[in-house]
Design a protein around this motif. Structure first.
Motif, PDB file in Angstrom:
ATOM      1  N   MET A   1       0.847  -1.178   0.000  1.00 50.40           N
ATOM      2  CA  MET A   1       0.000   0.000   0.000  1.00 50.40           C
ATOM      3  C   MET A   1       0.894   1.243   0.000  1.00 50.40           C
ATOM      4  O   MET A   1       1.926   1.259   0.658  1.00 50.40           O
ATOM      5  N   ARG A   2       0.430   2.224  -0.743  1.00 53.36           N
ATOM      6  CA  ARG A   2       1.195   3.459  -0.863  1.00 53.36           C
ATOM      7  C   ARG A   2       0.242   4.639  -0.940  1.00 53.36           C
ATOM      8  O   ARG A   2      -0.823   4.539  -1.558  1.00 53.36           O
ATOM      9  N   LYS A   3       0.619   5.751  -0.310  1.00 58.30           N
ATOM     10  CA  LYS A   3      -0.210   6.949  -0.346  1.00 58.30           C
ATOM     11  C   LYS A   3       0.283   7.881  -1.443  1.00 58.30           C
ATOM     12  O   LYS A   3       1.485   8.090  -1.596  1.00 58.30           O
ATOM     13  N   ILE A   4      -0.682   8.420  -2.190  1.00 60.42           N
ATOM     14  CA  ILE A   4      -0.374   9.352  -3.276  1.00 60.42           C
ATOM     15  C   ILE A   4      -1.286  10.559  -3.133  1.00 60.42           C
ATOM     16  O   ILE A   4      -2.499  10.412  -2.938  1.00 60.42           O
ATOM     17  N   LYS A   5      -0.708  11.754  -3.234  1.00 57.86           N
ATOM     18  CA  LYS A   5      -1.506  12.972  -3.176  1.00 57.86           C
ATOM     19  C   LYS A   5      -2.052  13.268  -4.570  1.00 57.86           C
ATOM     20  O   LYS A   5      -1.297  13.355  -5.538  1.00 57.86           O
ATOM     21  N   LEU A   6      -3.360  13.392  -4.667  1.00 60.52           N
ATOM     22  CA  LEU A   6      -4.004  13.651  -5.955  1.00 60.52           C
ATOM     23  C   LEU A   6      -4.489  15.095  -6.038  1.00 60.52           C
ATOM     24  O   LEU A   6      -5.222  15.556  -5.171  1.00 60.52           O
ATOM     25  N   THR A   7      -4.074  15.792  -7.080  1.00 61.62           N
ATOM     26  CA  THR A   7      -4.595  17.125  -7.359  1.00 61.62           C
ATOM     27  C   THR A   7      -5.793  16.978  -8.297  1.00 61.62           C
ATOM     28  O   THR A   7      -6.081  15.883  -8.792  1.00 61.62           O
ATOM     29  N   HIS A   8      -6.475  18.088  -8.570  1.00 65.25           N
ATOM     30  CA  HIS A   8      -7.599  18.044  -9.521  1.00 65.25           C
ATOM     31  C   HIS A   8      -7.113  17.562 -10.888  1.00 65.25           C
ATOM     32  O   HIS A   8      -7.757  16.741 -11.534  1.00 65.25           O
ATOM     33  N   THR A  55      -0.390  -1.937  -4.579  1.00 65.88           N
ATOM     34  CA  THR A  55       0.658  -2.067  -5.582  1.00 65.88           C
ATOM     35  C   THR A  55       0.068  -2.393  -6.950  1.00 65.88           C
ATOM     36  O   THR A  55       0.507  -1.846  -7.965  1.00 65.88           O
ATOM     37  N   GLU A  56      -0.941  -3.259  -6.985  1.00 73.01           N
ATOM     38  CA  GLU A  56      -1.590  -3.615  -8.250  1.00 73.01           C
ATOM     39  C   GLU A  56      -2.291  -2.409  -8.868  1.00 73.01           C
ATOM     40  O   GLU A  56      -2.227  -2.214 -10.085  1.00 73.01           O
ATOM     41  N   GLU A  57      -2.964  -1.603  -8.042  1.00 73.34           N
ATOM     42  CA  GLU A  57      -3.649  -0.408  -8.555  1.00 73.34           C
ATOM     43  C   GLU A  57      -2.645   0.581  -9.130  1.00 73.34           C
ATOM     44  O   GLU A  57      -2.858   1.136 -10.209  1.00 73.34           O
ATOM     45  N   ILE A  58      -1.541   0.777  -8.426  1.00 74.28           N
ATOM     46  CA  ILE A  58      -0.517   1.710  -8.898  1.00 74.28           C
ATOM     47  C   ILE A  58       0.099   1.226 -10.207  1.00 74.28           C
ATOM     48  O   ILE A  58       0.277   1.997 -11.148  1.00 74.28           O
ATOM     49  N   CYS A  59       0.396  -0.047 -10.294  1.00 66.03           N
ATOM     50  CA  CYS A  59       0.954  -0.625 -11.524  1.00 66.03           C
ATOM     51  C   CYS A  59      -0.017  -0.449 -12.687  1.00 66.03           C
ATOM     52  O   CYS A  59       0.383  -0.069 -13.786  1.00 66.03           O
ATOM     53  N   PHE A  60      -1.285  -0.712 -12.440  1.00 68.59           N
ATOM     54  CA  PHE A  60      -2.292  -0.578 -13.488  1.00 68.59           C
ATOM     55  C   PHE A  60      -2.449   0.887 -13.907  1.00 68.59           C
ATOM     56  O   PHE A  60      -2.521   1.193 -15.098  1.00 68.59           O
ATOM     57  N   MET A  61      -2.473   1.800 -12.933  1.00 71.00           N
ATOM     58  CA  MET A  61      -2.587   3.230 -13.256  1.00 71.00           C
ATOM     59  C   MET A  61      -1.384   3.683 -14.069  1.00 71.00           C
ATOM     60  O   MET A  61      -1.528   4.433 -15.039  1.00 71.00           O
ATOM     61  N   ARG A  62      -0.200   3.238 -13.686  1.00 71.45           N
ATOM     62  CA  ARG A  62       1.020   3.609 -14.397  1.00 71.45           C
ATOM     63  C   ARG A  62       0.953   3.146 -15.855  1.00 71.45           C
ATOM     64  O   ARG A  62       1.296   3.888 -16.781  1.00 71.45           O
ATOM     65  N   THR A  63       0.484   1.940 -16.065  1.00 69.12           N
ATOM     66  CA  THR A  63       0.387   1.389 -17.420  1.00 69.12           C
ATOM     67  C   THR A  63      -0.592   2.181 -18.274  1.00 69.12           C
ATOM     68  O   THR A  63      -0.289   2.529 -19.418  1.00 69.12           O
ATOM     69  N   THR A  64      -1.779   2.474 -17.734  1.00 69.83           N
ATOM     70  CA  THR A  64      -2.784   3.192 -18.531  1.00 69.83           C
ATOM     71  C   THR A  64      -2.382   4.642 -18.767  1.00 69.83           C
ATOM     72  O   THR A  64      -2.631   5.186 -19.840  1.00 69.83           O
ATOM     73  N   ILE A  65      -1.734   5.280 -17.787  1.00 63.38           N
ATOM     74  CA  ILE A  65      -1.287   6.663 -17.979  1.00 63.38           C
ATOM     75  C   ILE A  65      -0.172   6.712 -19.011  1.00 63.38           C
ATOM     76  O   ILE A  65      -0.133   7.620 -19.842  1.00 63.38           O
ATOM     77  N   ASN A  66       0.715   5.761 -18.983  1.00 56.87           N
ATOM     78  CA  ASN A  66       1.794   5.715 -19.979  1.00 56.87           C
ATOM     79  C   ASN A  66       1.210   5.533 -21.381  1.00 56.87           C
ATOM     80  O   ASN A  66       1.696   6.135 -22.344  1.00 56.87           O
ATOM     81  N   ARG A  67       0.171   4.721 -21.499  1.00 54.67           N
ATOM     82  CA  ARG A  67      -0.496   4.534 -22.785  1.00 54.67           C
ATOM     83  C   ARG A  67      -1.099   5.860 -23.270  1.00 54.67           C
ATOM     84  O   ARG A  67      -0.959   6.236 -24.436  1.00 54.67           O
ATOM     85  N   LEU A  68      -1.768   6.594 -22.355  1.00 57.85           N
ATOM     86  CA  LEU A  68      -2.338   7.899 -22.701  1.00 57.85           C
ATOM     87  C   LEU A  68      -1.238   8.873 -23.105  1.00 57.85           C
ATOM     88  O   LEU A  68      -1.381   9.606 -24.090  1.00 57.85           O
ATOM     89  N   ARG A  69      -0.129   8.875 -22.378  1.00 60.29           N
ATOM     90  CA  ARG A  69       0.991   9.762 -22.682  1.00 60.29           C
ATOM     91  C   ARG A  69       1.539   9.473 -24.076  1.00 60.29           C
ATOM     92  O   ARG A  69       1.796  10.390 -24.860  1.00 60.29           O
ATOM     93  N   ASN A  70       1.722   8.201 -24.400  1.00 57.48           N
ATOM     94  CA  ASN A  70       2.248   7.833 -25.719  1.00 57.48           C
ATOM     95  C   ASN A  70       1.293   8.222 -26.840  1.00 57.48           C
ATOM     96  O   ASN A  70       1.729   8.633 -27.913  1.00 57.48           O
ATOM     97  N   GLU A  71      -0.017   8.091 -26.591  1.00 62.20           N
ATOM     98  CA  GLU A  71      -1.001   8.520 -27.595  1.00 62.20           C
ATOM     99  C   GLU A  71      -0.903  10.019 -27.830  1.00 62.20           C
ATOM    100  O   GLU A  71      -0.960  10.484 -28.973  1.00 62.20           O
ATOM    101  N   ARG A  72      -0.763  10.791 -26.756  1.00 62.55           N
ATOM    102  CA  ARG A  72      -0.649  12.243 -26.889  1.00 62.55           C
ATOM    103  C   ARG A  72       0.635  12.634 -27.603  1.00 62.55           C
ATOM    104  O   ARG A  72       0.633  13.547 -28.421  1.00 62.55           O
ATOM    105  N   LEU A  73       1.734  11.962 -27.273  1.00 67.13           N
ATOM    106  CA  LEU A  73       2.996  12.259 -27.937  1.00 67.13           C
ATOM    107  C   LEU A  73       2.924  11.979 -29.429  1.00 67.13           C
ATOM    108  O   LEU A  73       3.456  12.742 -30.234  1.00 67.13           O
TER     109      LEU A  73
END
Length: 90
Positions: A1-8, A55-73
């Motif tokens: 488990m890990r804490k992450i601060k989320l902005t808007h 850890t699973e949620e963070i890994c999954f979020m990282r994967t989907t955000i990286n996919r979004l980043r690559n699409e934008r690039l």
């Protein structure tokens, strides 16, 4: 488990990254229960507060955000907010 601060902005990036995956899996007839729970969890969180993710949620979020980043690039779009969110997850 890990804490992450989320902005808007980070909440918005996460939801934009997770939604296409959710709908794609749903269209293919795959289980979307875990992704749906994660989307609801993120959506219900108050911005600028720390949230705990597995850890699973963070890994999954990282994967989907990286996919979004690559699409934008590939479209020549800015990725500053996406890059910021990826740094929080690393």
């Amino acid at each position: 488990m890990r804490k992450i601060k989320l902005t808007h902005a980070n909440k918005s990036i996460l939801l934009k990254a997770l939604a296409p995956y959710y709908y794609r899996e749903r269209a293919l007839g795959h289980s979307t229960q875990e992704v749906g729970k994660l989307i609801l969890k993120i959506d219900s969180l108050s911005a600028n507060k720390k949230a705990t993710f597995s850890t699973e949620e963070i890994c999954f979020m990282r994967t989907t955000i990286n996919r979004l980043r690559n699409e934008r690039l590939s479209k020549g779009q800015y990725t500053d907010a996406t890059d910021d969110m990826l740094l929080k997850l690393i």
